[in-house]
Design a protein around this motif. Structure first.
Motif, PDB file in Angstrom:
ATOM      1  N   GLU A 254       0.830  -1.208   0.000  1.00 57.13           N
ATOM      2  CA  GLU A 254       0.000   0.000   0.000  1.00 57.13           C
ATOM      3  C   GLU A 254       0.864   1.257   0.000  1.00 57.13           C
ATOM      4  OE1 GLU A 254      -3.032   2.810   0.151  1.00 57.13           O
ATOM      5  OE2 GLU A 254      -2.951   0.727  -0.545  1.00 57.13           O
ATOM      6  N   GLU A 255       1.915   1.261   0.801  1.00 54.04           N
ATOM      7  CA  GLU A 255       2.820   2.413   0.846  1.00 54.04           C
ATOM      8  C   GLU A 255       3.548   2.584  -0.478  1.00 54.04           C
ATOM      9  OE1 GLU A 255       3.613   1.983   5.645  1.00 54.04           O
ATOM     10  OE2 GLU A 255       4.883   0.968   4.177  1.00 54.04           O
ATOM     11  N   SER A 256       3.936   1.465  -1.080  1.00 57.71           N
ATOM     12  CA  SER A 256       4.586   1.520  -2.388  1.00 57.71           C
ATOM     13  C   SER A 256       3.640   2.086  -3.443  1.00 57.71           C
ATOM     14  CB  SER A 256       5.060   0.122  -2.793  1.00 57.71           C
ATOM     15  OG  SER A 256       5.718   0.161  -4.039  1.00 57.71           O
ATOM     16  N   ARG A 257       2.366   1.710  -3.348  1.00 56.70           N
ATOM     17  CA  ARG A 257       1.374   2.217  -4.306  1.00 56.70           C
ATOM     18  C   ARG A 257       1.218   3.730  -4.170  1.00 56.70           C
ATOM     19  NH1 ARG A 257      -3.441   4.057  -4.330  1.00 56.70           N
ATOM     20  NH2 ARG A 257      -3.674   3.762  -2.070  1.00 56.70           N
ATOM     21  N   ARG A 258       1.089   4.215  -2.943  1.00 53.18           N
ATOM     22  CA  ARG A 258       0.944   5.652  -2.715  1.00 53.18           C
ATOM     23  C   ARG A 258       2.180   6.405  -3.196  1.00 53.18           C
ATOM     24  NH1 ARG A 258      -0.114   6.117   3.498  1.00 53.18           N
ATOM     25  NH2 ARG A 258      -0.041   8.366   3.009  1.00 53.18           N
ATOM     26  N   TYR A 259       3.333   5.836  -2.943  1.00 53.80           N
ATOM     27  CA  TYR A 259       4.597   6.433  -3.380  1.00 53.80           C
ATOM     28  C   TYR A 259       4.654   6.516  -4.903  1.00 53.80           C
ATOM     29  CZ  TYR A 259       9.738   6.694  -3.968  1.00 53.80           C
ATOM     30  OH  TYR A 259      11.012   7.051  -4.320  1.00 53.80           O
ATOM     31  N   ASP A 260       4.292   5.424  -5.569  1.00 51.87           N
ATOM     32  CA  ASP A 260       4.316   5.401  -7.033  1.00 51.87           C
ATOM     33  C   ASP A 260       3.314   6.393  -7.623  1.00 51.87           C
ATOM     34  OD1 ASP A 260       6.277   3.478  -6.994  1.00 51.87           O
ATOM     35  OD2 ASP A 260       4.889   1.784  -7.297  1.00 51.87           O
ATOM     36  N   VAL A 262       2.432   9.282  -6.339  1.00 45.27           N
ATOM     37  CA  VAL A 262       3.024  10.620  -6.244  1.00 45.27           C
ATOM     38  C   VAL A 262       4.055  10.829  -7.348  1.00 45.27           C
ATOM     39  CG1 VAL A 262       4.402  12.186  -4.828  1.00 45.27           C
ATOM     40  CG2 VAL A 262       2.627  10.821  -3.760  1.00 45.27           C
ATOM     41  N   LEU A 263       4.920   9.841  -7.546  1.00 43.68           N
ATOM     42  CA  LEU A 263       5.951   9.968  -8.576  1.00 43.68           C
ATOM     43  C   LEU A 263       5.329  10.063  -9.964  1.00 43.68           C
ATOM     44  CD1 LEU A 263       8.833   7.590  -7.414  1.00 43.68           C
ATOM     45  CD2 LEU A 263       8.474  10.007  -6.935  1.00 43.68           C
ATOM     46  N   ALA A 264       4.269   9.285 -10.203  1.00 41.88           N
ATOM     47  CA  ALA A 264       3.605   9.334 -11.508  1.00 41.88           C
ATOM     48  C   ALA A 264       2.992  10.702 -11.749  1.00 41.88           C
ATOM     49  CB  ALA A 264       2.533   8.248 -11.587  1.00 41.88           C
ATOM     50  N   ASP A 265       2.362  11.271 -10.719  1.00 40.08           N
ATOM     51  CA  ASP A 265       1.774  12.599 -10.845  1.00 40.08           C
ATOM     52  C   ASP A 265       2.859  13.647 -11.060  1.00 40.08           C
ATOM     53  OD1 ASP A 265      -0.560  14.346 -10.740  1.00 40.08           O
ATOM     54  OD2 ASP A 265       0.309  15.096  -8.889  1.00 40.08           O
ATOM     55  N   CYS A 266       3.981  13.493 -10.362  1.00 42.98           N
ATOM     56  CA  CYS A 266       5.106  14.420 -10.519  1.00 42.98           C
ATOM     57  C   CYS A 266       5.636  14.380 -11.949  1.00 42.98           C
ATOM     58  CB  CYS A 266       6.205  14.064  -9.525  1.00 42.98           C
ATOM     59  SG  CYS A 266       7.623  15.173  -9.567  1.00 42.98           S
ATOM     60  N   LEU A 267       5.781  13.173 -12.485  1.00 45.87           N
ATOM     61  CA  LEU A 267       6.268  13.017 -13.852  1.00 45.87           C
ATOM     62  C   LEU A 267       5.291  13.628 -14.850  1.00 45.87           C
ATOM     63  CD1 LEU A 267       8.315  11.884 -15.854  1.00 45.87           C
ATOM     64  CD2 LEU A 267       7.098   9.698 -15.757  1.00 45.87           C
ATOM     65  N   ALA A 268       3.998  13.432 -14.612  1.00 42.62           N
ATOM     66  CA  ALA A 268       2.987  13.989 -15.506  1.00 42.62           C
ATOM     67  C   ALA A 268       3.060  15.510 -15.533  1.00 42.62           C
ATOM     68  CB  ALA A 268       1.597  13.529 -15.064  1.00 42.62           C
ATOM     69  N   GLN A 269       3.288  16.132 -14.378  1.00 44.08           N
ATOM     70  CA  GLN A 269       3.403  17.583 -14.328  1.00 44.08           C
ATOM     71  C   GLN A 269       4.633  18.064 -15.071  1.00 44.08           C
ATOM     72  OE1 GLN A 269       3.095  19.479 -10.560  1.00 44.08           O
ATOM     73  NE2 GLN A 269       1.057  18.673 -10.102  1.00 44.08           N
TER      74      GLN A 269
END
Length: 284
Positions: A254-260, A262-269
């Motif tokens: 679950e923590e890995s999912r939340r972390y991923d 955030v990173l995916a959203d960061c990359l999209a921005q």
């Protein structure tokens, strides 16, 4: 810098530069720029005293606030920079300077109100510096101050947690004492408070990590990463990522999912902010 040059400066632009340097955590830039703002304020003040003594009209300057504000803000920014550099004695000296600005002549009603506002900031920041210096005997007085000044609770608890991790303190009772108030920190929407809350989560994560409570440490670390991304604070984001990686071996799915996420959203921005490529055949 010569007075003739100083008088050409726009103090409100210097204030904006200081706020930007603070967000970027460029402490040396803050110290240099705050010194320029102080020199400007001192130059204008001395000129006003000269004109007053001569009985001639005081020249008007292009500034949005009373002159006392620029004196106080220059000291405040230098104090913050010194505190972040852990130069606490220098930070305390700056705090004393903006704690009492009543030495200025002709403050007026607005100027007196601004001087009083800086006195309040000085009280809060002097407590904070002393706690970070390890003066733990002041904790109860500081807590009473925070209760009387709830707007200072979030940065205050962040400083207490930082001191707890630095000096190996057990502050569980204190955290329980403010559990109800701290539960509302996540409702803040302004950038400054989000940044304060990110630092609070980060230091709380380290506090739990040092106590061996890895589950709690990871939960607060992920929350800190999300806040750092939300506030677009690169330095906080990097610190939080480093802490997450230090705890990587204990990460749950679950923590890995939340972390991923955030990173995916960061990359999209980042992709959205990239400039569009020029049309084919157009020289770059």
């Amino acid at each position: 810098m010569r007075p003739s040059i100083l008088k050409l400066l726009n103090p409100d632009i210097i204030v904006e530069m200081l706020e930007m340097a603070n967000r970027l955590e460029d402490w040396d830039k803050m110290l240099n720029t705050a010194g320029i703002l102080y020199s400007y304020a001192q130059c204008i003040y001395e000129e006003r005293l000269y004109h007053k003594a001569k009985g001639i009209p005081v020249p008007l300057m292009d500034m949005q606030r009373p002159l006392v504000y620029y004196f106080g803000f220059s000291h405040l920014m230098r104090g913050i920079a010194y505190q972040k550099q852990q130069k606490y004695d220098d930070a305390r000296e700056m705090i004393y300077r903006y704690a009492e600005l009543g030495w200025m002549e002709d403050l007026g009603v607005e100027g007196e109100a601004i001087a009083e506002e800086f006195r309040g900031l000085a009280r809060a920041n002097l407590y904070m510096v002393d706690i970070l210096l390890g003066k733990i005997g002041l904790l109860e007085k500081y807590c009473c101050f925070l209760e009387d000044n709830p707007e200072e609770l979030l940065p205050g608890l962040g400083a207490i947690l930082q001191a707890a991790t630095q000096y190996g303190l057990d502050v569980k009772d204190l955290l329980d004492r403010y559990a109800e108030q701290s539960a509302g920190f996540g409702a803040y929407e302004d950038r400054d408070n989000i940044s304060y809350y990110c630092c609070y989560c980060y230091h709380l994560a380290i506090y739990h990590k040092q106590a061996g409570r890895i589950r709690e440490a990871l939960d607060w670390t992920v929350q800190a990463i999300q806040l750092a991304h939300q506030s677009r604070h690169d330095s906080n984001f990097k610190r939080c990522l480093a802490l997450f990686e230090a705890l990587r071996e204990r990460v749950t799915a679950e923590e890995s999912r939340r972390y991923d996420e955030v990173l995916a959203d960061c990359l999209a921005q980042v992709v959205l902010e990239l400039p569009e490529p020029p049309p084919a055949g157009v020289p770059i």
